[in-house]
Design an enzyme around this catalytic site. Structure first.
Site, PDB file in Angstrom:
ATOM      1  N   ARG A 127       0.841  -1.184   0.000  1.00 48.93           N
ATOM      2  CA  ARG A 127       0.000   0.000   0.000  1.00 48.93           C
ATOM      3  C   ARG A 127       0.882   1.241   0.000  1.00 48.93           C
ATOM      4  NH1 ARG A 127      -2.074  -3.675   3.716  1.00 48.93           N
ATOM      5  NH2 ARG A 127      -4.188  -4.426   3.251  1.00 48.93           N
ATOM      6  N   HIS A 157      -3.932 -10.110   3.304  1.00 44.67           N
ATOM      7  CA  HIS A 157      -5.367 -10.232   3.540  1.00 44.67           C
ATOM      8  C   HIS A 157      -5.636 -11.292   4.608  1.00 44.67           C
ATOM      9  CE1 HIS A 157      -6.401  -8.590  -0.744  1.00 44.67           C
ATOM     10  NE2 HIS A 157      -6.125  -7.629   0.121  1.00 44.67           N
ATOM     11  N   ARG A 180      -1.312  -1.819  -6.613  1.00 47.93           N
ATOM     12  CA  ARG A 180      -1.509  -3.003  -5.757  1.00 47.93           C
ATOM     13  C   ARG A 180      -2.482  -3.967  -6.432  1.00 47.93           C
ATOM     14  NH1 ARG A 180      -1.307  -4.816  -0.332  1.00 47.93           N
ATOM     15  NH2 ARG A 180      -3.269  -5.615   0.506  1.00 47.93           N
ATOM     16  N   TYR A 205      -9.777 -10.417  -7.218  1.00 40.15           N
ATOM     17  CA  TYR A 205      -8.850 -10.225  -8.328  1.00 40.15           C
ATOM     18  C   TYR A 205      -8.974 -11.305  -9.397  1.00 40.15           C
ATOM     19  CZ  TYR A 205      -6.760  -6.825  -5.206  1.00 40.15           C
ATOM     20  OH  TYR A 205      -6.567  -5.747  -4.383  1.00 40.15           O
ATOM     21  N   HIS A 261      -3.002   3.182  -5.508  1.00 37.62           N
ATOM     22  CA  HIS A 261      -3.504   1.894  -5.034  1.00 37.62           C
ATOM     23  C   HIS A 261      -3.789   0.942  -6.195  1.00 37.62           C
ATOM     24  CE1 HIS A 261      -4.864  -0.430  -1.576  1.00 37.62           C
ATOM     25  NE2 HIS A 261      -5.882  -0.858  -2.285  1.00 37.62           N
ATOM     26  N   LYS A 304      -1.999  -2.961   7.372  1.00 35.06           N
ATOM     27  CA  LYS A 304      -3.396  -2.848   7.768  1.00 35.06           C
ATOM     28  C   LYS A 304      -3.727  -3.928   8.791  1.00 35.06           C
ATOM     29  CE  LYS A 304      -7.951  -2.187   5.687  1.00 35.06           C
ATOM     30  NZ  LYS A 304      -8.708  -2.157   4.406  1.00 35.06           N
TER      31      LYS A 304
END
Length: 298
Positions: free
Chosen positions: A109, A266, A243, A275, A240, A134
């Site tokens: 990120r 994730h 990514r 994706y 972003h 995150k």
């Protein structure tokens, strides 16, 4: 403060202490129906008003926990082709180009890339340690071999700034959490210095200390937007997007989704599954009936 002002103006400049749950609900309904704001904006406004009543006015009322929040709608991410990525990154100015390639090559990120420190680059193991991503999670991503020479040059430029700060007796860099109290000299060490430092000093708004910050996010965001326009990209892209491209291009290259999930950090593979929508295009997609008609429209 923005949402507090909007809330007060909506109710005719009445003081928030004289308002309550019904007035908050009316304001939020107006945002949704009249202003047609996105679900994320609606949630932001609600959170701001809950903070106003709970923290500023000190009112803990039952309706504060009963306010409903709209569900976020999952949108398909914008993904550039490999050729489009190369075009955009090629249009970046020299001082931002390496950073753009690093975001694309690692899937980090924007904030994670900006906060990289010297100690987080492991050339021996060709790895980048992403600290406090995150969810406050650490992870390890690959260090692209094609970027190692440029990264070493970037470190030499950063070292020159670090040496200059040392000679001038500057206050080092910001450290996370309480490390500055636990290790007072760590902020002045080379290991904790930024990989992409700002070329000038700034004043820490919380402490008033003059120190060197990392590269500003807005600087790269603006450079990336201009680069996309110069490359003729007719898609709504941002840093972003790199990514999203990283994840999609890995899946297109045959890497399994669990590997991509781990690289992206994730918690749930369902987040990474979004994706796979691009994989349905091309040879594996259903053939359009228009392609079976002859002749094709000119």
């Amino acid at each position: 403060m923005h949402w507090t002002r909007a809330f007060v103006r909506f109710h005719g400049l009445r003081h928030p202490a004289d308002l309550g749950g019904d007035e908050v609900q009316a304001f939020l309904s107006w945002l949704a129906s009249e202003r047609q704001v996105a679900a994320s904006t609606h949630r932001q406004a609600l959170s701001a008003l809950l903070f106003l009543y709970g923290k500023v006015l000190g009112q803990q009322l039952p309706w504060m926990t009963e306010m409903g929040r709209p569900r976020l709608q999952r949108r398909l991410p914008v993904v550039l082709s490999r050729e489009e990525v190369q075009l955009v990154l090629g249009q970046l100015p020299a001082e931002s180009r390496l950073f753009g390639w690093l975001l694309y090559g690692t899937g980090m990120r924007l904030s994670e890339g900006l906060r990289l420190r010297v100690k987080d680059l492991d050339f021996a193991h060709q790895a980048v340690i992403v600290r406090e991503g995150k969810g406050a999670k650490d992870r390890v991503v690959m260090l692209p071999a094609s970027l190692q020479a440029d990264l070493r040059h970037q470190l030499s430029c950063a070292h020159a700034l670090w040496s200059e700060d040392q000679q001038q007796g500057r206050s080092g860099v910001e450290l996370p959490d309480a490390l500055e109290r636990k290790y007072p000299r760590a902020a002045h060490s080379w290991a904790w210095f930024w990989v992409f430092p700002q070329d000038r000093h700034s004043v820490d708004p919380r402490s008033g200390v003059v120190r060197r910050h990392h590269m500003y996010d807005q600087m790269f965001q603006r450079a990336f937007k201009r680069a996309a326009q110069a490359a003729g990209i007719a898609k709504p892209v941002s840093p972003h997007t790199l990514r999203h491209c990283f994840a999609t291009h890995l899946l297109q290259s045959g890497y399994d989704i669990r590997t991509v999930q781990e690289l992206l950090g994730h918690s749930d593979v369902a987040t990474t599954m979004i994706y796979t929508h691009v994989l349905k295009l091309g040879g594996g997609a259903v053939r359009s009936p228009a392609d079976t008609l002859k002749p094709a429209p000119s």
